[in-house]
Write a protein that holds these residues in place. Sequence first.
Motif, PDB file in Angstrom:
ATOM      1  N   ILE A  58     -18.553   1.333 -53.440  1.00  0.00           N
ATOM      2  CA  ILE A  58     -18.378   1.791 -52.061  1.00  0.00           C
ATOM      3  C   ILE A  58     -19.017   3.168 -51.874  1.00  0.00           C
ATOM      4  O   ILE A  58     -19.653   3.437 -50.849  1.00  0.00           O
ATOM      5  N   VAL A  59     -18.869   4.038 -52.856  1.00  0.00           N
ATOM      6  CA  VAL A  59     -19.503   5.364 -52.782  1.00  0.00           C
ATOM      7  C   VAL A  59     -21.015   5.204 -52.668  1.00  0.00           C
ATOM      8  O   VAL A  59     -21.668   5.862 -51.843  1.00  0.00           O
ATOM      9  N   GLU A  60     -21.609   4.333 -53.468  1.00  0.00           N
ATOM     10  CA  GLU A  60     -23.064   4.120 -53.403  1.00  0.00           C
ATOM     11  C   GLU A  60     -23.469   3.541 -52.052  1.00  0.00           C
ATOM     12  O   GLU A  60     -24.509   3.912 -51.499  1.00  0.00           O
ATOM     13  N   ARG A  61     -22.670   2.653 -51.532  1.00  0.00           N
ATOM     14  CA  ARG A  61     -22.940   2.082 -50.201  1.00  0.00           C
ATOM     15  C   ARG A  61     -22.875   3.173 -49.130  1.00  0.00           C
ATOM     16  O   ARG A  61     -23.708   3.212 -48.223  1.00  0.00           O
ATOM     17  N   ALA A  62     -21.900   4.070 -49.247  1.00  0.00           N
ATOM     18  CA  ALA A  62     -21.768   5.179 -48.295  1.00  0.00           C
ATOM     19  C   ALA A  62     -22.958   6.130 -48.393  1.00  0.00           C
ATOM     20  O   ALA A  62     -23.477   6.604 -47.378  1.00  0.00           O
ATOM     21  N   ARG A  63     -23.401   6.380 -49.605  1.00  0.00           N
ATOM     22  CA  ARG A  63     -24.574   7.252 -49.821  1.00  0.00           C
ATOM     23  C   ARG A  63     -25.804   6.629 -49.159  1.00  0.00           C
ATOM     24  O   ARG A  63     -26.540   7.305 -48.434  1.00  0.00           O
ATOM     25  N   ALA A  64     -25.995   5.338 -49.359  1.00  0.00           N
ATOM     26  CA  ALA A  64     -27.145   4.639 -48.766  1.00  0.00           C
ATOM     27  C   ALA A  64     -27.059   4.604 -47.242  1.00  0.00           C
ATOM     28  O   ALA A  64     -28.091   4.609 -46.568  1.00  0.00           O
ATOM     29  N   ALA A  65     -25.841   4.599 -46.705  1.00  0.00           N
ATOM     30  CA  ALA A  65     -25.654   4.583 -45.248  1.00  0.00           C
ATOM     31  C   ALA A  65     -25.855   5.954 -44.624  1.00  0.00           C
ATOM     32  O   ALA A  65     -25.892   6.077 -43.403  1.00  0.00           O
ATOM     33  N   GLY A  66     -25.978   6.992 -45.454  1.00  0.00           N
ATOM     34  CA  GLY A  66     -26.263   8.324 -44.946  1.00  0.00           C
ATOM     35  C   GLY A  66     -25.054   9.191 -44.623  1.00  0.00           C
ATOM     36  O   GLY A  66     -25.192  10.231 -43.987  1.00  0.00           O
ATOM     37  N   ALA A  81      -7.466  13.017 -39.816  1.00  0.00           N
ATOM     38  CA  ALA A  81      -7.191  14.290 -40.476  1.00  0.00           C
ATOM     39  C   ALA A  81      -8.413  14.880 -41.166  1.00  0.00           C
ATOM     40  O   ALA A  81      -8.342  15.980 -41.714  1.00  0.00           O
ATOM     41  N   VAL A  82      -9.554  14.156 -41.149  1.00  0.00           N
ATOM     42  CA  VAL A  82     -10.778  14.667 -41.773  1.00  0.00           C
ATOM     43  C   VAL A  82     -11.882  14.737 -40.709  1.00  0.00           C
ATOM     44  O   VAL A  82     -11.777  14.115 -39.661  1.00  0.00           O
ATOM     45  N   PRO A  83     -12.956  15.485 -40.977  1.00  0.00           N
ATOM     46  CA  PRO A  83     -14.017  15.625 -39.973  1.00  0.00           C
ATOM     47  C   PRO A  83     -14.628  14.290 -39.546  1.00  0.00           C
ATOM     48  O   PRO A  83     -14.798  13.381 -40.372  1.00  0.00           O
ATOM     49  N   GLU A  84     -14.957  14.195 -38.276  1.00  0.00           N
ATOM     50  CA  GLU A  84     -15.611  12.999 -37.720  1.00  0.00           C
ATOM     51  C   GLU A  84     -16.906  12.725 -38.484  1.00  0.00           C
ATOM     52  O   GLU A  84     -17.650  13.635 -38.819  1.00  0.00           O
ATOM     53  N   GLY A  85     -17.153  11.467 -38.777  1.00  0.00           N
ATOM     54  CA  GLY A  85     -18.380  11.087 -39.481  1.00  0.00           C
ATOM     55  C   GLY A  85     -18.289  11.209 -40.989  1.00  0.00           C
ATOM     56  O   GLY A  85     -19.264  10.985 -41.694  1.00  0.00           O
ATOM     57  N   GLU A  86     -17.105  11.593 -41.489  1.00  0.00           N
ATOM     58  CA  GLU A  86     -16.886  11.705 -42.926  1.00  0.00           C
ATOM     59  C   GLU A  86     -15.670  10.834 -43.269  1.00  0.00           C
ATOM     60  O   GLU A  86     -14.540  11.294 -43.251  1.00  0.00           O
ATOM     61  N   PRO A  87     -15.892   9.561 -43.565  1.00  0.00           N
ATOM     62  CA  PRO A  87     -14.771   8.644 -43.764  1.00  0.00           C
ATOM     63  C   PRO A  87     -13.991   8.918 -45.049  1.00  0.00           C
ATOM     64  O   PRO A  87     -14.415   9.686 -45.914  1.00  0.00           O
ATOM     65  N   PRO A 145     -22.591  12.116 -45.064  1.00  0.00           N
ATOM     66  CA  PRO A 145     -22.798  13.373 -45.780  1.00  0.00           C
ATOM     67  C   PRO A 145     -21.735  13.654 -46.839  1.00  0.00           C
ATOM     68  O   PRO A 145     -22.003  14.293 -47.849  1.00  0.00           O
ATOM     69  N   ARG A 146     -20.522  13.145 -46.590  1.00  0.00           N
ATOM     70  CA  ARG A 146     -19.420  13.451 -47.490  1.00  0.00           C
ATOM     71  C   ARG A 146     -18.326  12.403 -47.303  1.00  0.00           C
ATOM     72  O   ARG A 146     -18.142  11.873 -46.213  1.00  0.00           O
ATOM     73  N   LEU A 147     -17.608  12.133 -48.374  1.00  0.00           N
ATOM     74  CA  LEU A 147     -16.435  11.266 -48.316  1.00  0.00           C
ATOM     75  C   LEU A 147     -15.199  12.089 -48.646  1.00  0.00           C
ATOM     76  O   LEU A 147     -15.277  13.087 -49.371  1.00  0.00           O
ATOM     77  N   TRP A 148     -14.090  11.627 -48.133  1.00  0.00           N
ATOM     78  CA  TRP A 148     -12.792  12.213 -48.413  1.00  0.00           C
ATOM     79  C   TRP A 148     -11.927  11.167 -49.094  1.00  0.00           C
ATOM     80  O   TRP A 148     -12.166   9.970 -48.949  1.00  0.00           O
ATOM     81  N   ALA A 149     -10.926  11.612 -49.791  1.00  0.00           N
ATOM     82  CA  ALA A 149      -9.884  10.732 -50.317  1.00  0.00           C
ATOM     83  C   ALA A 149      -8.619  11.569 -50.416  1.00  0.00           C
ATOM     84  O   ALA A 149      -8.640  12.655 -51.003  1.00  0.00           O
ATOM     85  N   SER A 150      -7.560  11.092 -49.798  1.00  0.00           N
ATOM     86  CA  SER A 150      -6.276  11.777 -49.932  1.00  0.00           C
ATOM     87  C   SER A 150      -5.421  10.980 -50.906  1.00  0.00           C
ATOM     88  O   SER A 150      -5.469   9.747 -50.930  1.00  0.00           O
ATOM     89  N   VAL A 151      -4.681  11.696 -51.706  1.00  0.00           N
ATOM     90  CA  VAL A 151      -3.886  11.061 -52.760  1.00  0.00           C
ATOM     91  C   VAL A 151      -2.603  11.861 -52.943  1.00  0.00           C
ATOM     92  O   VAL A 151      -2.603  13.086 -52.838  1.00  0.00           O
ATOM     93  N   ARG A 152      -1.502  11.159 -53.164  1.00  0.00           N
ATOM     94  CA  ARG A 152      -0.226  11.829 -53.425  1.00  0.00           C
ATOM     95  C   ARG A 152      -0.298  12.524 -54.781  1.00  0.00           C
ATOM     96  O   ARG A 152      -0.902  11.996 -55.730  1.00  0.00           O
ATOM     97  N   ASP A 153       0.319  13.690 -54.867  1.00  0.00           N
ATOM     98  CA  ASP A 153       0.240  14.463 -56.108  1.00  0.00           C
ATOM     99  C   ASP A 153       0.777  13.698 -57.309  1.00  0.00           C
ATOM    100  O   ASP A 153       0.308  13.877 -58.425  1.00  0.00           O
ATOM    101  N   TRP A 154       1.728  12.801 -57.124  1.00  0.00           N
ATOM    102  CA  TRP A 154       2.316  12.033 -58.221  1.00  0.00           C
ATOM    103  C   TRP A 154       1.468  10.846 -58.667  1.00  0.00           C
ATOM    104  O   TRP A 154       1.740  10.247 -59.705  1.00  0.00           O
ATOM    105  N   ASN A 155       0.420  10.494 -57.917  1.00  0.00           N
ATOM    106  CA  ASN A 155      -0.372   9.301 -58.212  1.00  0.00           C
ATOM    107  C   ASN A 155      -1.485   9.645 -59.214  1.00  0.00           C
ATOM    108  O   ASN A 155      -2.656   9.741 -58.872  1.00  0.00           O
ATOM    109  N   THR A 156      -1.084   9.785 -60.458  1.00  0.00           N
ATOM    110  CA  THR A 156      -2.042  10.217 -61.484  1.00  0.00           C
ATOM    111  C   THR A 156      -3.151   9.196 -61.727  1.00  0.00           C
ATOM    112  O   THR A 156      -4.283   9.579 -62.030  1.00  0.00           O
TER     113      THR A 156
END
Length: 168
Positions: A114-122, A85-91, A124-135
Amino acid sequence: MVETERLRLRGWRPADAVVHRELWTERDPRVPPPRRISADGHPSIEELEAWIRGAPREEEPRLLVVELRESGEMIGYCGLVHNPAVPEGEPELAYELLRRHWGRGYATEAARAIVERARAAGYPRLWASVRDWNTASRGVLAKLGFAESGRVEPDAVHGDSIFTTLAL
């Protein structure tokens, strides 16, 4: 392996299936049925062991076990996953911890690594989906700098999924 001040993130072992199944049993009842233990008890520990054995060992992106450095106790998982559901290459960033370890900053600490590891791996962007109730998860994502993308997948039964992003 990734280490933080209090945590170690490592690859999966078949013995991790016991705690992985415990995570499944603790999920909020609003989580859609395919991500909860079914009425007939699936996934079983044996099925989760088989999933672990069949998972690619070094392929990225992937989920890692989160354990406490001091004791070696597995407390959950955190990592990157493919989401069609998100662009290819953007986990997508994914994490889940046992309830008894909530509220101690472990999710934020593991996800930051994990974010720092992703940044070092190059990536461009990360996604995260979250349910609206999961505060709680929404709070973790905000601490990491994720922002709502404006994309929402409506779900009147299980709660809308909000897509957030973090430019790296």
